[in-house]
Write a protein that holds these residues in place. Structure first.
Motif, mmCIF file in Angstrom:
data_model
loop_
_atom_site.group_PDB
_atom_site.id
_atom_site.type_symbol
_atom_site.label_atom_id
_atom_site.label_comp_id
_atom_site.label_asym_id
_atom_site.label_seq_id
_atom_site.Cartn_x
_atom_site.Cartn_y
_atom_site.Cartn_z
ATOM 1 N N ASN A 1 0.901 -1.121 0.038
ATOM 2 C CA ASN A 1 -0.069 0.028 0.049
ATOM 3 C C ASN A 1 0.792 1.379 -0.019
ATOM 4 O O ASN A 1 0.288 2.403 -0.437
ATOM 5 C CB ASN A 1 -0.800 0.044 1.197
ATOM 6 N N ASP A 2 2.028 0.841 0.534
ATOM 7 C CA ASP A 2 3.064 2.413 0.335
ATOM 8 C C ASP A 2 4.133 1.762 -0.519
ATOM 9 O O ASP A 2 5.002 0.882 0.020
ATOM 10 C CB ASP A 2 3.537 2.511 1.953
ATOM 11 N N SER A 3 4.444 2.554 -1.698
ATOM 12 C CA SER A 3 5.626 2.098 -2.609
ATOM 13 C C SER A 3 6.885 2.327 -1.877
ATOM 14 O O SER A 3 7.757 1.232 -2.283
ATOM 15 C CB SER A 3 5.087 2.774 -3.707
ATOM 16 N N ALA A 4 7.052 3.434 -1.205
ATOM 17 C CA ALA A 4 8.430 3.351 -0.595
ATOM 18 C C ALA A 4 8.663 2.471 0.237
ATOM 19 O O ALA A 4 9.901 1.704 0.360
ATOM 20 C CB ALA A 4 8.416 4.650 0.072
ATOM 21 N N ARG A 5 7.836 2.102 1.336
ATOM 22 C CA ARG A 5 8.159 1.207 2.191
ATOM 23 C C ARG A 5 8.156 -0.338 1.561
ATOM 24 O O ARG A 5 8.853 -1.152 1.859
ATOM 25 C CB ARG A 5 6.879 0.893 3.133
ATOM 26 N N ALA A 6 7.560 -0.541 0.605
ATOM 27 C CA ALA A 6 7.566 -1.796 -0.238
ATOM 28 C C ALA A 6 8.856 -2.047 -0.761
ATOM 29 O O ALA A 6 9.517 -2.979 -0.703
ATOM 30 C CB ALA A 6 6.586 -1.987 -1.506
ATOM 31 N N VAL A 7 9.551 -0.905 -1.581
ATOM 32 C CA VAL A 7 10.850 -0.857 -1.948
ATOM 33 C C VAL A 7 11.870 -1.391 -0.913
ATOM 34 O O VAL A 7 12.737 -2.026 -0.991
ATOM 35 C CB VAL A 7 11.232 0.565 -2.758
ATOM 36 N N ASN A 8 11.733 -0.544 0.289
ATOM 37 C CA ASN A 8 12.581 -0.893 1.219
ATOM 38 C C ASN A 8 12.656 -2.408 2.049
ATOM 39 O O ASN A 8 13.580 -2.768 2.120
ATOM 40 C CB ASN A 8 12.267 0.074 2.672
ATOM 41 N N ILE A 9 11.292 -2.878 2.040
ATOM 42 C CA ILE A 9 11.206 -4.338 2.515
ATOM 43 C C ILE A 9 11.817 -5.104 1.503
ATOM 44 O O ILE A 9 12.393 -5.966 1.826
ATOM 45 C CB ILE A 9 9.580 -4.376 2.587
ATOM 46 N N HIS A 10 11.481 -5.006 0.146
ATOM 47 C CA HIS A 10 12.178 -5.725 -0.711
ATOM 48 C C HIS A 10 13.666 -5.873 -0.773
ATOM 49 O O HIS A 10 14.263 -6.983 -0.804
ATOM 50 C CB HIS A 10 11.472 -5.569 -2.082
ATOM 51 N N LEU A 11 14.148 -4.788 -0.734
ATOM 52 C CA LEU A 11 15.589 -4.918 -0.775
ATOM 53 C C LEU A 11 16.190 -5.417 0.572
ATOM 54 O O LEU A 11 17.342 -5.867 0.465
ATOM 55 C CB LEU A 11 15.915 -3.327 -0.686
ATOM 56 N N THR A 12 15.719 -5.133 1.636
ATOM 57 C CA THR A 12 16.136 -5.478 2.740
ATOM 58 C C THR A 12 16.137 -7.041 2.905
ATOM 59 O O THR A 12 17.235 -7.721 3.413
ATOM 60 C CB THR A 12 15.155 -5.184 4.056
ATOM 61 N N HIS A 13 14.992 -7.683 2.356
ATOM 62 C CA HIS A 13 14.989 -9.366 2.223
ATOM 63 C C HIS A 13 15.787 -9.802 1.022
ATOM 64 O O HIS A 13 16.519 -11.010 1.120
ATOM 65 C CB HIS A 13 13.678 -9.441 2.221
ATOM 66 N N GLU A 14 16.072 -8.919 -0.240
ATOM 67 C CA GLU A 14 16.656 -9.631 -1.240
ATOM 68 C C GLU A 14 18.250 -9.220 -1.066
ATOM 69 O O GLU A 14 19.055 -10.137 -1.435
ATOM 70 C CB GLU A 14 15.812 -8.823 -2.530
#
Length: 247
Positions: free
Chosen positions: A137-150
């Motif tokens: 729902n929050d694009s900036a948060r989604a980017v951070n979460i993806h990069l943190t895990h990937e």
């Protein structure tokens, strides 16, 4: 005298386990730079005065060589740290652009990917889908979460190049001045300089180990051993060159 325990209200207001469970900041970049700077300064200048002293030069030349090594090494370390951390941050920023573009083009696929990540962590399918949907729902948060895990990095917590460079510069100077202390105090003794340098290596090794909860004795002895190898090699080179130089 025992430390006062937090009251029920303080514990209730705190996050779970916050009142007795804290972590060091490992993402700031200063600790690695400071530790490396201090150790490098000690090893570099202790080895330098060993090599110059082994060549049979006078105390003035030893001091001049040591100060020159301190200045050159401190700036070299600081510039190297600044360039290294800046490059790493720029690489993270480039990955943020890649991830942002991918989420804009393939939002469903990216969200499905996050669902797989969450289920691999142990969430149920329903919980993972709900969590992934909320994250996206929050694009900036989604980017951070993806990069943190990937990638294992959080784009919002990049280390500071200035802090890394400053820590490295300062601690290199501190480490490099230690083996020069006897000379600066008027003791024209290579043995005294090497002894003080060795003590410095023990102290820095123990301090570095204290940040990792490892044995301080082992950390101190390990750093001393590394320093001894470098000092011995440099002294040998200096002695061999000194013998070959006509008086």
């Amino acid at each position: 005298m025992s430390e006062p325990q937090p009251g029920p209200d303080a514990i209730e207001d705190a996050l779970p386990h916050e009142f007795d469970h804290t972590h060091s900041n490992v993402s700031g970049g200063w600790l690695r730079a400071a530790t490396f700077g201090a150790m490098d300064g000690l090893v570099t200048n202790t080895s330098l005065i060993a090599g110059v002293g082994g060549a049979g030069v006078d105390a003035h030349t030893v001091i001049l060589s040591g100060v020159a090594g301190l200045v050159a090494g401190a700036f070299s370390m600081a510039l190297g740290e600044f360039a290294s951390v800046s490059t790493a941050n720029e690489q993270i920023e480039a990955e943020v652009k890649v991830e942002t573009r991918s989420q804009a083009r393939y939002p469903e696929a990216e969200q499905a990917e996050l669902v797989e990540t969450f289920t691999a962590m142990g969430m149920s399918e329903a919980t993972a889908e709900a969590a992934a949907a909320e994250v996206h729902n929050d694009s900036a948060r989604a980017v951070n979460i993806h990069l943190t895990h990937e990638l294992g990095v959080n784009p919002s917590e990049k280390p500071s190049p200035v802090v890394a460079a400053g820590s490295s510069f300062l601690m290199f100077c501190v480490g490099a001045i230690i083996p020069l202390i006897p000379y600066l105090l008027g003791f024209e003794s290579l043995v005294a300089g090497l002894t003080v340098g060795g003590i410095g290596l023990l102290i820095v090794g123990a301090i570095a180990a204290s940040f990792t909860a490892k044995s301080k004795v082992r950390g101190a002895l390990r750093q001393l051993a590394f320093g001894v190898i470098a000092v011995a090699a440099t002294y040998l080179v200096g002695a061999l060159i000194g013998v070959g130089i006509p008086g």
